[in-house]
Design an enzyme around this catalytic site. Structure first.
Site, PDB file in Angstrom:
ATOM      1  N   LYS A 192      16.207 -34.562 -27.170  1.00  0.00           N
ATOM      2  CA  LYS A 192      16.145 -34.672 -25.710  1.00  0.00           C
ATOM      3  C   LYS A 192      15.385 -33.462 -25.165  1.00  0.00           C
ATOM      4  O   LYS A 192      15.903 -32.680 -24.357  1.00  0.00           O
ATOM      5  CB  LYS A 192      17.568 -34.718 -25.126  1.00  0.00           C
ATOM      6  N   GLN A 208      27.305 -27.192  -7.045  1.00  0.00           N
ATOM      7  CA  GLN A 208      26.755 -25.964  -7.608  1.00  0.00           C
ATOM      8  C   GLN A 208      25.943 -25.190  -6.572  1.00  0.00           C
ATOM      9  O   GLN A 208      26.026 -23.961  -6.488  1.00  0.00           O
ATOM     10  CB  GLN A 208      25.894 -26.290  -8.827  1.00  0.00           C
ATOM     11  N   TYR A 242      32.484 -35.038 -16.946  1.00  0.00           N
ATOM     12  CA  TYR A 242      31.442 -36.037 -16.709  1.00  0.00           C
ATOM     13  C   TYR A 242      30.681 -36.337 -18.005  1.00  0.00           C
ATOM     14  O   TYR A 242      30.523 -37.497 -18.397  1.00  0.00           O
ATOM     15  CB  TYR A 242      30.478 -35.551 -15.627  1.00  0.00           C
ATOM     16  N   LYS A 282      27.529 -37.931 -10.397  1.00  0.00           N
ATOM     17  CA  LYS A 282      26.710 -36.883 -11.018  1.00  0.00           C
ATOM     18  C   LYS A 282      25.929 -36.074  -9.978  1.00  0.00           C
ATOM     19  O   LYS A 282      25.854 -34.849 -10.057  1.00  0.00           O
ATOM     20  CB  LYS A 282      25.743 -37.504 -12.020  1.00  0.00           C
ATOM     21  N   ARG A 326      19.298 -34.192 -30.729  1.00  0.00           N
ATOM     22  CA  ARG A 326      19.140 -35.564 -30.232  1.00  0.00           C
ATOM     23  C   ARG A 326      17.717 -35.813 -29.722  1.00  0.00           C
ATOM     24  O   ARG A 326      17.434 -36.877 -29.194  1.00  0.00           O
ATOM     25  CB  ARG A 326      20.155 -35.830 -29.127  1.00  0.00           C
ATOM     26  N   HIS A 363      19.510 -20.317 -17.397  1.00  0.00           N
ATOM     27  CA  HIS A 363      20.925 -20.320 -17.032  1.00  0.00           C
ATOM     28  C   HIS A 363      21.802 -19.925 -18.216  1.00  0.00           C
ATOM     29  O   HIS A 363      22.679 -19.052 -18.114  1.00  0.00           O
ATOM     30  CB  HIS A 363      21.303 -21.719 -16.519  1.00  0.00           C
ATOM     31  N   HIS A 375      17.492 -24.695 -17.485  1.00  0.00           N
ATOM     32  CA  HIS A 375      18.551 -24.809 -18.493  1.00  0.00           C
ATOM     33  C   HIS A 375      18.590 -23.569 -19.385  1.00  0.00           C
ATOM     34  O   HIS A 375      19.665 -22.975 -19.601  1.00  0.00           O
ATOM     35  CB  HIS A 375      18.309 -26.062 -19.337  1.00  0.00           C
TER      36      HIS A 375
END
Length: 293
Positions: A135, A207, A183, A200, A133, A146, A143
């Site tokens: 992004k 977390q 979500y 959100k 996409r 993790h 990200h």
């Protein structure tokens, strides 16, 4: 060559400590499937944006709805299997040894921990969808770190300590992933869902609470000399510290700094509007009793 031999000898020694209950299970027997998965993942992260650079982004809304809700369902299954079995076994939240027993409840936990490990492989799709996409701003160090490390650490978990105190981090994290994937599944439906997605920000807060709680329990396990592998306790504590730092920085950047920036922009807009009004008033002149603009 001597160093390689020593590493090989050490690895062979660690294999004598593995849990026999997960022996021969899919992806568990050797580290190679996990290592290959991580290498392919990191290669995709590097090459994917380059391949997509001159291509139009894919519209994957329908696929994202199905994927995210399916992941929410899988995580709920893992959460429920771990929770019910650990409650029946009266697991202690503070310290629970990993006992190599084959009772149905213990095997339910081992089975759920394997599914939790496998879900980390499926979660590589999160990154793939970002790439397709275009992004790229979502491909942060947090990200990538993790996703790649969770798959590696939970291979260690399912192979050496697939029950006992291992269950509680998986219980909490799988429940949070139910909320998170729900979500994102709702968000993928379209902008008409935005009014229902005000929560959100609280996902990141939950977390951070999760990591803090795991760190406290990890230090407590070291303090009380919990009958659980010492190396696992130290690894958990170090890993949770890294998440607290990275997620804490993300929260500050995404919500606190961003909120301050928006407030500054609103303040500038207000000042600009007031200045425009004053300018208009100054242009209104009266000559011989007549008003001119």
């Amino acid at each position: 060559m001597d160093l390689i031999k020593r590493v090989q000898d050490y690895y062979n020694w660690t294999l004598t400590l593995t849990d026999p209950r997960s022996k021969g299970w899919l992806l568990v027997e050797t580290p190679w499937p996990t290592l290959c998965g991580i290498i392919i993942y990191l290669t995709s992260v590097y090459l994917g944006p380059k391949i997509m650079r001159n291509r139009k982004p894919f519209k994957l809304n329908n696929l994202l709805v199905v994927y995210n809700l399916a992941m929410a369902a899988l995580n709920f299954y893992i959460f429920w299997q771990l929770l019910t079995a650990s409650l029946r076994l009266n697991y202690s939240i503070f310290c629970e040894p990993c006992r190599q027993v084959w009772t149905p409840d213990e095997m339910q936990i081992v089975d759920a921990v394997w599914w939790y490990y496998f879900s980390k492989l499926l979660e590589f799709s999160d990154t793939l969808f970002f790439i397709l996409r275009k992004k790229d701003n979502q491909l942060s160090f947090l990200h990538i770190y993790h996703h790649s490390t969770m798959f590696a650490f939970w291979w260690i978990g399912i192979k050496w300590v697939p029950s006992g105190s291992t269950a509680y981090p998986a219980i909490v994290n799988s429940f949070i992933h139910v909320l998170m994937y729900t979500y994102y599944g709702l968000a993928a439906i379209g902008p008409q869902m935005n009014k229902y997605l005000w929560w959100k920000r609280y996902l990141t807060i939950i977390q951070l609470i999760q990591f803090s709680g795991a760190l406290i329990l990890g230090f407590n396990g070291l303090r009380i000399d919990c009958e659980f592998p010492l190396w696992m306790q130290y690894t958990l504590c170090g890993y949770m510290v890294s998440f607290l730092v990275l997620f804490g920085r993300f929260y500050v950047n995404a919500y606190i700094d961003d909120h301050k920036q928006r407030q500054k922009e609103k303040h500038k807009e207000k000042l600009l509007a007031n200045n425009n009004e004053e300018t208009i008033k100054d242009k209104n002149v009266i000559v011989n009793g007549k008003k001119y603009e």
